[in-house]
Design an enzyme around this catalytic site. Structure first.
Site, short mmCIF file in Angstrom:
data_model
loop_
_atom_site.label_atom_id
_atom_site.label_comp_id
_atom_site.label_asym_id
_atom_site.label_seq_id
_atom_site.Cartn_x
_atom_site.Cartn_y
_atom_site.Cartn_z
N CYS A 64 0.83 -1.21 0.00
CA CYS A 64 0.00 0.00 0.00
C CYS A 64 0.86 1.25 0.00
O CYS A 64 0.54 2.25 -0.66
CB CYS A 64 -0.93 0.01 1.21
N ARG A 141 -8.12 -4.22 -2.94
CA ARG A 141 -7.60 -3.11 -3.75
C ARG A 141 -8.59 -2.84 -4.89
O ARG A 141 -8.42 -3.32 -6.01
CB ARG A 141 -6.21 -3.45 -4.31
#
Length: 232
Positions: A64, A141
């Site tokens: 991330c 995601r």
């Protein structure tokens, strides 16, 4: 009522709805109002602009972090295309603030876009970002491309182990904007400046005329055209 632990926080499973209501391409984007690292925002505030709403599994995680560095480094490229970025994870605004400060300290990159505090799963549930087959407490995601009329135009999902390709997301937005502007489609691996595909004829008469219209055609249903700004 069963509960789920995430770090030091406890969540009720009842707060995580099933994913059957995931919005689809060409659906109106579900509106929301949320607290972010840049204050309270509503999706409706962004009408007239393209929006890339994207979720990540958790703050202070390596994949991330690489994504946020890349999004920040390409922020101006998105803005030049009239695109606003909005991030989200099931973390508090305090966690987000600490993380973006850590990113700036470690990588020298400021995060210029808001990140939604979604501890209550409010936005994640509306967009189907929580998928129990992956995790009950972390968003996948997910990427939602929303046009200026607040219609969802593209949806992309990545698993937790795979970071997103920023250049591909930019290409996707440019392809959508080009398709809208010129009423065309874009072929595989298309990039701005390359030839585009003319929509196929819908009648026998149109098919008969198509090969006479000056396009670069393989057959009546398969024709390319150049755009005015095509690079030579």
């Amino acid at each position: 009522m069963s509960s789920i632990l995430k770090g030091s926080r406890t969540f009720s499973k009842d707060s995580v709805q099933e994913t059957g209501n995931i919005p689809r391409i060409n659906d109106p984007a579900p509106d929301f109002t949320a607290i972010t690292t840049q204050g309270e925002i509503s999706l409706s505030d962004y009408r007239g602009r393209w929006v890339m709403l994207f979720s990540h599994p958790s703050d202070f995680t390596p994949v991330c972090t690489t994504e946020f560095v890349s999004f920040a480094q390409n922020y101006e490229r998105f803005r030049e295309r009239n695109v606003s970025l909005i991030g989200l994870s099931i973390d508090s605004v305090y966690s987000h603030i600490a993380w973006v400060r850590n990113i700036e300290e470690l990588f020298g990159v400021k995060i210029p876009f808001p990140i939604i505090d979604d501890l209550g799963f409010k936005v994640a549930n509306k967009y189907g970002m929580i998928q129990p087959g992956v995790s009950d407490t972390s968003a996948v995601r997910a990427v939602f491309i929303i046009d200026p009329e607040q219609i969802i135009r593209a949806i992309v999902y990545y698993p937790p182990q795979v970071g997103r390709n920023t250049n591909e997301l930019l290409r996707l937005i440019e392809a959508l904007q080009t398709a809208d502007k010129y009423n065309v489609a874009t072929p595989a691996n298309w990039h701005p400046g390359e030839a585009v595909i003319v929509p196929p004829p819908k009648t026998v008469k149109e098919a008969e005329d198509r090969l006479k219209q000056g396009y670069n055609c393989k057959d009546w249903y398969f024709c390319y055209r150049d755009l005015p700004e095509r690079r030579r």
